[in-house]
Design a protein around this motif. Structure first.
Motif, PDB file in Angstrom:
ATOM      1  N   ILE A 376     118.128 193.622  24.689  1.00 39.52           N
ATOM      2  CA  ILE A 376     118.791 193.123  23.474  1.00 39.52           C
ATOM      3  C   ILE A 376     119.741 192.027  23.934  1.00 39.52           C
ATOM      4  N   MET A 377     119.929 191.913  24.865  1.00 40.77           N
ATOM      5  CA  MET A 377     121.073 190.597  25.368  1.00 40.77           C
ATOM      6  C   MET A 377     120.536 189.610  26.365  1.00 40.77           C
ATOM      7  N   ASN A 378     119.892 189.935  27.112  1.00 40.21           N
ATOM      8  CA  ASN A 378     119.413 188.901  28.236  1.00 40.21           C
ATOM      9  C   ASN A 378     118.375 188.195  27.708  1.00 40.21           C
ATOM     10  N   LEU A 379     117.259 188.834  27.345  1.00 36.75           N
ATOM     11  CA  LEU A 379     116.150 188.152  26.746  1.00 36.75           C
ATOM     12  C   LEU A 379     116.423 187.124  25.490  1.00 36.75           C
ATOM     13  N   PRO A 380     117.035 187.749  24.487  1.00 35.72           N
ATOM     14  CA  PRO A 380     117.226 186.783  23.516  1.00 35.72           C
ATOM     15  C   PRO A 380     118.096 185.390  24.139  1.00 35.72           C
ATOM     16  N   ALA A 381     118.856 185.554  25.188  1.00 36.67           N
ATOM     17  CA  ALA A 381     119.448 184.300  25.844  1.00 36.67           C
ATOM     18  C   ALA A 381     118.414 183.591  26.526  1.00 36.67           C
ATOM     19  N   VAL A 382     117.377 184.013  27.026  1.00 35.90           N
ATOM     20  CA  VAL A 382     116.355 183.390  27.607  1.00 35.90           C
ATOM     21  C   VAL A 382     115.619 182.553  26.800  1.00 35.90           C
ATOM     22  N   ALA A 383     115.245 182.964  25.639  1.00 38.29           N
ATOM     23  CA  ALA A 383     114.478 182.469  24.444  1.00 38.29           C
ATOM     24  C   ALA A 383     115.443 181.254  23.827  1.00 38.29           C
ATOM     25  N   LEU A 384     116.719 181.470  23.710  1.00 30.48           N
ATOM     26  CA  LEU A 384     117.472 180.387  23.060  1.00 30.48           C
ATOM     27  C   LEU A 384     117.700 179.293  24.268  1.00 30.48           C
ATOM     28  N   GLY A 385     117.772 179.523  25.504  1.00 29.90           N
ATOM     29  CA  GLY A 385     117.675 178.667  26.509  1.00 29.90           C
ATOM     30  C   GLY A 385     116.519 177.775  26.821  1.00 29.90           C
ATOM     31  N   ILE A 386     115.220 178.350  26.310  1.00 34.40           N
ATOM     32  CA  ILE A 386     113.803 177.791  26.326  1.00 34.40           C
ATOM     33  C   ILE A 386     114.132 176.765  25.426  1.00 34.40           C
ATOM     34  N   VAL A 387     114.403 177.221  24.176  1.00 31.02           N
ATOM     35  CA  VAL A 387     114.600 176.312  22.749  1.00 31.02           C
ATOM     36  C   VAL A 387     115.408 175.214  23.167  1.00 31.02           C
ATOM     37  N   THR A 388     116.696 175.325  23.781  1.00 32.45           N
ATOM     38  CA  THR A 388     117.602 174.368  24.012  1.00 32.45           C
ATOM     39  C   THR A 388     117.165 173.200  24.838  1.00 32.45           C
ATOM     40  N   SER A 411     120.266 174.898  36.814  1.00 34.62           N
ATOM     41  CA  SER A 411     120.036 175.875  37.821  1.00 34.62           C
ATOM     42  C   SER A 411     121.344 176.124  38.600  1.00 34.62           C
ATOM     43  N   VAL A 412     122.172 175.224  38.821  1.00 32.37           N
ATOM     44  CA  VAL A 412     123.545 175.330  39.638  1.00 32.37           C
ATOM     45  C   VAL A 412     124.434 176.310  38.550  1.00 32.37           C
ATOM     46  N   LEU A 413     124.433 175.848  37.549  1.00 28.89           N
ATOM     47  CA  LEU A 413     125.352 176.583  36.422  1.00 28.89           C
ATOM     48  C   LEU A 413     124.912 178.415  36.389  1.00 28.89           C
ATOM     49  N   ALA A 414     123.605 178.446  36.410  1.00 27.85           N
ATOM     50  CA  ALA A 414     123.086 179.725  36.536  1.00 27.85           C
ATOM     51  C   ALA A 414     123.504 180.514  37.901  1.00 27.85           C
ATOM     52  N   PHE A 415     123.316 179.741  39.025  1.00 26.69           N
ATOM     53  CA  PHE A 415     123.592 180.242  40.056  1.00 26.69           C
ATOM     54  C   PHE A 415     125.126 180.686  40.208  1.00 26.69           C
ATOM     55  N   CYS A 416     126.261 179.774  39.696  1.00 27.87           N
ATOM     56  CA  CYS A 416     127.384 179.943  39.560  1.00 27.87           C
ATOM     57  C   CYS A 416     127.758 181.321  38.699  1.00 27.87           C
ATOM     58  N   SER A 417     126.956 181.824  37.901  1.00 22.24           N
ATOM     59  CA  SER A 417     127.314 182.930  37.300  1.00 22.24           C
ATOM     60  C   SER A 417     126.608 184.060  38.075  1.00 22.24           C
ATOM     61  N   ALA A 535     128.461 190.083  30.112  1.00 23.99           N
ATOM     62  CA  ALA A 535     128.506 188.705  29.547  1.00 23.99           C
ATOM     63  C   ALA A 535     128.126 187.472  30.306  1.00 23.99           C
ATOM     64  N   VAL A 536     128.622 187.743  31.761  1.00 26.11           N
ATOM     65  CA  VAL A 536     128.087 186.775  32.799  1.00 26.11           C
ATOM     66  C   VAL A 536     126.822 186.732  32.900  1.00 26.11           C
ATOM     67  N   THR A 537     126.031 187.746  32.818  1.00 24.52           N
ATOM     68  CA  THR A 537     124.400 187.685  33.103  1.00 24.52           C
ATOM     69  C   THR A 537     123.713 186.871  31.865  1.00 24.52           C
ATOM     70  N   VAL A 538     124.304 187.322  30.715  1.00 27.01           N
ATOM     71  CA  VAL A 538     123.789 186.781  29.545  1.00 27.01           C
ATOM     72  C   VAL A 538     123.912 185.040  29.622  1.00 27.01           C
ATOM     73  N   ILE A 539     125.122 184.582  29.939  1.00 23.10           N
ATOM     74  CA  ILE A 539     125.419 183.185  30.062  1.00 23.10           C
ATOM     75  C   ILE A 539     124.351 182.514  31.312  1.00 23.10           C
ATOM     76  N   GLY A 540     124.321 183.380  32.377  1.00 21.72           N
ATOM     77  CA  GLY A 540     123.495 182.919  33.491  1.00 21.72           C
ATOM     78  C   GLY A 540     122.031 182.680  33.153  1.00 21.72           C
ATOM     79  N   ALA A 541     121.546 183.596  32.159  1.00 22.69           N
ATOM     80  CA  ALA A 541     120.134 183.862  31.750  1.00 22.69           C
ATOM     81  C   ALA A 541     119.875 182.433  30.980  1.00 22.69           C
ATOM     82  N   PHE A 542     120.986 182.249  30.023  1.00 23.98           N
ATOM     83  CA  PHE A 542     120.821 180.921  29.139  1.00 23.98           C
ATOM     84  C   PHE A 542     120.456 179.729  29.982  1.00 23.98           C
ATOM     85  N   PHE A 543     121.317 179.436  30.606  1.00 22.76           N
ATOM     86  CA  PHE A 543     121.504 178.279  31.747  1.00 22.76           C
ATOM     87  C   PHE A 543     120.269 178.351  32.512  1.00 22.76           C
ATOM     88  N   SER A 544     119.832 179.331  33.192  1.00 21.05           N
ATOM     89  CA  SER A 544     118.432 179.271  33.999  1.00 21.05           C
ATOM     90  C   SER A 544     117.325 178.824  33.141  1.00 21.05           C
TER      91      SER A 544
END
Length: 689
Positions: A376-388, A411-417, A535-544
């Protein structure tokens, strides 16, 4: 002649195919994500180490590779919808086969010594677990040689092979869905509609993992033998490391959904008329010459006659294959793209396979809650990231070099997370003899001898069993016997142990000498740390995910059109082979090294791990991810350098051609001024003099 196009019916066969493709993408993602969410439950049910469960998980890719060559070369020549339908049938069968061991196995018997003394007395108080536990426990952990073979057969310890086979069949069945489905859609849809249709399919497909992980969370809370046992007699709950959820139930559900998804494809035709283009408008051939042919804009290059490959013989195909392969791998940019993708996919596959276990062992979450939160948290962030990522590419009309910049930055921002995650740590769970001494001092031990102390030396306890109890001082003891408990009251989950001598030995505050069933919860500050981690993993999933679409565009635009199909096929083959199969195995093997207490199989021998050293687990798990991603950035740097060099060369060529192309003049054909073409300022505008 009327230019008005015939209105397309609202329920055309192409739209039926599109709807069926959306459903099948959802179903296969639903099925695959449920498998990922069930890894922990399968590991516990079959008492296998993490390295073996990684091998079982990788069998999907093995099956995929078995038929990828057949689908790539011959699939387009056959009835594509029916091939997809057959693939759905195979995937459905794979899910049902995966669930079969549950019906062949007997009831799940988790390791426990508590039942020996809890059933010994029918009254409200049982006597001397410290003493009566000893002989019974020792007898139960080492079966005789004569009964070993019978025991192994009765416990059905090799039935995990059905899970391996079922997962492999899912991989075989999944192969035709994407290449044949997307090519069928591209062949018969309008060129301007194709991108929208693909985006729609991917968007619906993204919902599959969300439902898959939520189903996994629900099934993990249900006891494996639900409906056949009295749940009141079970002394463990879903938070216990011995708990096995109803993993088989989800495979029956996903298999049924996949069976439904394949039905429409059986009734769709082999080919269609191109969307919005009646048969009468198809042109049998191009003009044979003249000025009209010379100056016709190349707008019809995507018409069906041009897009359909000419039939070729197997010998011609084989003859052309090796030169094409050599030409493809002489493209430095393509090789760098393959290597970069391989390393990053390896890190991702290893991470997603064992992430629920990481959340369980490091932050004390139950398996079901960890799976639910990912869904419910990481996968919606992935979907939003792909659309973005797709929106940025379209809105700013980004070129290949710009796409590479987006990929690198994202990728660097995701790595920082991920780097931040290393510092979001919780202390080890306090387990006497494993992570703390019996006096309460922190001390990690991988040796079973440290489970013996002065407070329990007279009990002759088993050192192999895992029957955790939580004392009032916050320390977990591996069994009531090793806690030195003298009596117990209650039955089932309500059992309480009293007069536990080891509680008094610990230099920690306690209210009484009693303990209850189950492992002690983590400290309250660990819950706060876990919220920050999520929270950090959700942000990282979005950037990735933002870099996913630009990365695909780089791949498509870095190869010549005639090699595009081969390039995509080889990219898929290499990444799936080396990036999908080995990572779960070596990630699992490394995680196994951090196990503090192995479970005991029904017939003796080492079972699944019950508790890990969370600090070592974190170092091994995150350290391997860091190593993989860091090495990929070196390749990213080389890739960007090559792309930049190629862009400069192309700009130089364009600059040299610029005076000839930008000048306003008159060109004549065969000296005939009447056929001269005037091109001024707008090269697309042609005026005949």
């Amino acid at each position: 002649m009327s230019t008005e196009k015939k209105k397309e019916p609202c329920c055309s066969k192409l739209k039926m195919f599109l709807a069926a493709m959306c459903f099948v993408f959802f179903a296969k993602a639903f099925q695959g994500s449920y498998m990922k969410s069930s890894v922990t439950q399968i590991e516990r049910r079959f008492d296998v180490p993490s390295s073996l469960i990684g091998f079982i998980d990788g069998s999907f890719e093995i099956g995929n590779l078995f038929v990828i060559a057949f689908v790539s070369y011959f699939g387009a020549k056959l009835h594509r919808p029916r091939l997809i339908a057959a693939g759905c049938l195979v995937m459905s069968a794979g899910s049902f086969i995966t669930a079969m061991p549950h019906f062949f196995q007997g009831q799940y018997k988790y390791e426990s010594t508590i039942s020996h003394f809890s059933a010994s007395v029918n009254g409200t108080e049982n006597v001397l677990p410290c003493l009566t536990n000893a002989s019974l426990a020792q007898d139960s952990e080492i079966p005789t040689v004569e009964s070993q073979a019978e025991c192994e057969k009765a416990s059905s310890s090799s039935l995990w092979l059905f899970v391996f086979l079922g997962n492999m069949l899912r991989g075989i069945g999944e192969t035709p869905v994407m290449p044949l489905g997307l090519s069928y859609l591209d062949d018969f849809s309008r060129e301007e509609n194709t991108a929208f249709y693909l985006a729609l399919i991917q968007t619906v497909g993204i919902m599959g993992p969300m439902f898959g992980f939520m189903l996994g969370s629900f099934c993990a809370k249900l006891y494996v033998d639900i409906g056949t046992v009295d749940l009141d007699s079970i002394t463990i709950n879903y938070k216990d490391s011995r708990w096995v959820g109803a993993w088989w139930l989800g495979f029956l559900v996903t298999g049924g959904v996949m069976l439904l998804a394949g039905i429409p494809f059986w009734f769709l035709p082999k080919s269609l008329t191109r969307q919005g283009e009646p048969e009468s408008e198809k042109k049998p051939g191009a003009p044979e010459g003249g000025e009209q042919e010379r100056f016709i804009p190349d707008n019809n290059k995507h018409n069906p006659p041009a897009s359909k490959p000419a039939p070729v013989t197997m010998s011609a195909l084989a003859k052309d294959f090796l030169p094409s392969l050599k030409k493809l791998f002489s493209n430095t940019i393509y090789v760098l793209l393959v290597c970069t993708g391989l390393i990053q996919v390896s890190g991702f596959i290893g991470m997603i396979t064992f992430k629920p276990k990481f959340m369980e062992q490091v932050y004390g979450q139950s398996a079901s809650r960890a799976i639910f939160l990912i869904g419910i948290m990481n996968l919606p962030a992935v979907a939003l990231g792909i659309v973005t990522g797709g929106f940025i590419m379209k809105r700013f009309k980004v070129n290949v070099l710009g796409a590479a910049k987006i990929c690198i930055v994202a990728s660097v921002l995701a790595f920082c997370s991920m780097l931040i995650q290393y510092f979001l740590q919780c202390d080890n769970s306090q387990v006497a003899g494993l992570t703390v001494t019996y006096q309460g001092a922190p001390e990690v031990s991988y040796q079973t001898e440290t489970l013996i102390s002065q407070c329990n030396i007279g009990c002759s306890c088993s050192l192999k069993h895992w029957d955790p109890i939580c004392a009032s001082n916050g320390v977990t003891y591996t069994s009531p016997c090793l806690a030195g408990c003298q009596t117990s009251t209650g039955i089932g989950k309500e059992m309480v142990f009293h007069n536990c001598s080891c509680i008094g030995e610990a230099l920690l505050p306690y209210t009484n000498m009693s303990a209850v069933l189950g492992q002690c919860p983590r400290k309250s500050d660990c819950d706060f740390m876990f919220k920050i981690y999520m929270a950090v993993t959700v942000i990282g999933a979005f950037f990735s995910a933002v870099g996913a679409t630009p990365g695909y565009i780089i791949l498509l635009r870095s190869i010549t059109p005639e090699l595009k199909s081969l390039a995509l096929g080889m990219h898929t083959l290499i990444v799936r082979t080396l990036g999908g199969i080995p990572p779960p195995i070596y990630f699992g093997a490394l995680i196994d090294k951090t196990c503090l207490k192995w479970g005991l199989k029904q017939c003796g021998g080492r079972g699944a791990c019950r508790i890990y050293d969370s600090g070592a687990f974190r170092n091994a798990f995150l350290g391997l991810i860091y190593a993989l991603y860091s090495s990929s950035y070196l390749l990213f740097g080389l890739l960007y350098n090559r792309l930049s060099h190629r862009e400069k060369k192309q700009a130089l060529k364009d600059q040299l051609k610029a005076p000839e192309q930008d000048s306003c003049g008159v060109s004549t054909t065969n000296g005939n001024a009447s056929s001269a073409i005037v091109k001024c300022e707008n090269p697309d505008q042609e005026t005949t003099i």
